[in-house]
Design a protein around this motif. Structure first.
Motif, PDB file in Angstrom:
ATOM      1  N   TYR A   1      28.436 -16.186 -14.023  1.00  0.00           N
ATOM      2  CA  TYR A   1      27.669 -17.415 -14.207  1.00  0.00           C
ATOM      3  C   TYR A   1      27.319 -17.595 -15.669  1.00  0.00           C
ATOM      4  CZ  TYR A   1      26.973 -17.456  -9.158  1.00  0.00           C
ATOM      5  OH  TYR A   1      27.156 -17.478  -7.816  1.00  0.00           O
TER       6      TYR A   1
ATOM      7  N   ILE B   1      24.050 -29.495  -4.530  1.00  0.00           N
ATOM      8  CA  ILE B   1      25.051 -28.711  -5.258  1.00  0.00           C
ATOM      9  C   ILE B   1      25.839 -29.591  -6.225  1.00  0.00           C
ATOM     10  CG2 ILE B   1      27.167 -27.350  -4.973  1.00  0.00           C
ATOM     11  CD1 ILE B   1      25.914 -26.204  -2.425  1.00  0.00           C
TER      12      ILE B   1
ATOM     13  N   GLU C   1      24.232 -18.366   1.156  1.00  0.00           N
ATOM     14  CA  GLU C   1      24.745 -17.558   0.051  1.00  0.00           C
ATOM     15  C   GLU C   1      23.646 -17.256  -0.966  1.00  0.00           C
ATOM     16  OE1 GLU C   1      27.814 -20.278  -1.046  1.00  0.00           O
ATOM     17  OE2 GLU C   1      29.353 -19.148   0.033  1.00  0.00           O
ATOM     18  N   LEU C   2      22.714 -18.206  -1.154  1.00  0.00           N
ATOM     19  CA  LEU C   2      21.586 -17.961  -2.061  1.00  0.00           C
ATOM     20  C   LEU C   2      20.719 -16.819  -1.555  1.00  0.00           C
ATOM     21  CD1 LEU C   2      20.183 -21.414  -3.227  1.00  0.00           C
ATOM     22  CD2 LEU C   2      21.122 -19.609  -4.640  1.00  0.00           C
TER      23      LEU C   2
ATOM     24  N   ILE D   1      21.962 -22.447  -9.389  1.00  0.00           N
ATOM     25  CA  ILE D   1      23.088 -21.682  -8.856  1.00  0.00           C
ATOM     26  C   ILE D   1      23.802 -22.544  -7.815  1.00  0.00           C
ATOM     27  CG2 ILE D   1      23.796 -19.606  -7.627  1.00  0.00           C
ATOM     28  CD1 ILE D   1      21.346 -18.229  -8.767  1.00  0.00           C
ATOM     29  N   PRO D   2      25.086 -22.812  -8.008  1.00  0.00           N
ATOM     30  CA  PRO D   2      25.808 -23.703  -7.090  1.00  0.00           C
ATOM     31  C   PRO D   2      26.289 -22.987  -5.823  1.00  0.00           C
ATOM     32  CG  PRO D   2      27.241 -23.081  -8.879  1.00  0.00           C
ATOM     33  CD  PRO D   2      25.896 -22.465  -9.161  1.00  0.00           C
ATOM     34  N   LEU D   3      25.344 -22.570  -4.984  1.00  0.00           N
ATOM     35  CA  LEU D   3      25.663 -21.901  -3.726  1.00  0.00           C
ATOM     36  C   LEU D   3      24.885 -22.546  -2.595  1.00  0.00           C
ATOM     37  CD1 LEU D   3      25.447 -18.149  -4.836  1.00  0.00           C
ATOM     38  CD2 LEU D   3      27.518 -19.498  -4.515  1.00  0.00           C
ATOM     39  N   SER D   4      25.362 -22.372  -1.379  1.00  0.00           N
ATOM     40  CA  SER D   4      24.634 -22.870  -0.218  1.00  0.00           C
ATOM     41  C   SER D   4      23.422 -21.983   0.038  1.00  0.00           C
ATOM     42  CB  SER D   4      25.540 -22.899   1.006  1.00  0.00           C
ATOM     43  OG  SER D   4      25.886 -21.581   1.374  1.00  0.00           O
ATOM     44  N   ASN D   5      22.548 -22.419   0.947  1.00  0.00           N
ATOM     45  CA  ASN D   5      21.317 -21.669   1.193  1.00  0.00           C
ATOM     46  C   ASN D   5      21.581 -20.271   1.724  1.00  0.00           C
ATOM     47  OD1 ASN D   5      19.481 -23.545   0.286  1.00  0.00           O
ATOM     48  ND2 ASN D   5      19.378 -24.598   2.249  1.00  0.00           N
TER      49      ASN D   5
ATOM     50  N   THR E   1      21.678 -14.212   0.267  1.00  0.00           N
ATOM     51  CA  THR E   1      22.340 -12.922   0.049  1.00  0.00           C
ATOM     52  C   THR E   1      22.318 -12.544  -1.428  1.00  0.00           C
ATOM     53  OG1 THR E   1      24.504 -14.002  -0.084  1.00  0.00           O
ATOM     54  CG2 THR E   1      23.817 -13.165   2.070  1.00  0.00           C
ATOM     55  N   LEU E   2      22.494 -13.537  -2.324  1.00  0.00           N
ATOM     56  CA  LEU E   2      22.410 -13.258  -3.757  1.00  0.00           C
ATOM     57  C   LEU E   2      20.999 -12.827  -4.125  1.00  0.00           C
ATOM     58  CD1 LEU E   2      23.680 -13.270  -6.595  1.00  0.00           C
ATOM     59  CD2 LEU E   2      22.982 -15.664  -6.767  1.00  0.00           C
TER      60      LEU E   2
ATOM     61  N   GLU F   1      22.350 -30.766   1.255  1.00  0.00           N
ATOM     62  CA  GLU F   1      22.702 -29.555   0.511  1.00  0.00           C
ATOM     63  C   GLU F   1      23.928 -29.801  -0.371  1.00  0.00           C
ATOM     64  OE1 GLU F   1      23.897 -24.984   1.492  1.00  0.00           O
ATOM     65  OE2 GLU F   1      22.347 -25.961   2.682  1.00  0.00           O
TER      66      GLU F   1
END
Length: 124
Positions: free
Chosen positions: A117, A42, A75-76, A69-73, A78-79, A38
């Protein structure tokens, strides 16, 4: 490529450790392969979020995909939940790509731009 003897010679199961990871040979509890993959995903991103509409492989149904999108799984997810609520549709997160049902490119572009972003509409 490793020889057949090296491929078959590893520890598969032990009563001391339980199951082991096939790539790093650590126990499943101490394996860090998912974290490193992961972090590598990123690190490979260029900082631009791309929004595209796809229909291939979905029996003609349109899906809006958001990648880069540079987020962890976690955080992805929740987004994706907030974006799905904003569009009023369903969707999923697969392999670091958010899929939202329907064509919502403009709505998603405004939402992601307001979150800070850099967004590009990709494709035709």
């Amino acid at each position: 490529m490793a020889s057949l003897r090296d491929q078959l010679g590893g520890l598969v199961y032990s009563t001391e450790q339980g199951k082991t990871c096939p790539s790093c040979r650590e126990s499943i509890d101490h394996c860090r392969c998912a974290d490193t993959s992961e972090q590598a995903r990123i690190a490979d991103l260029d900082g631009i979020v791309r929004i595209r509409r796809e229909t291939s492989g979905r029996k003609g149904k349109g899906v809006t995909t958001i990648s880069g999108i540079p987020l962890s799984n976690a955080e992805l997810k929740t987004l994706a939940k907030t974006l799905k609520k904003r569009c009023g549709t369903g969707g999923a997160v697969k392999d670091g790509i958010i899929e939202i049902q329907g064509d919502h490119r403009e709505t998603l572009q405004q939402a992601l731009t307001s979150l800070g972003y850099q967004v590009k509409l990709a494709g035709g």
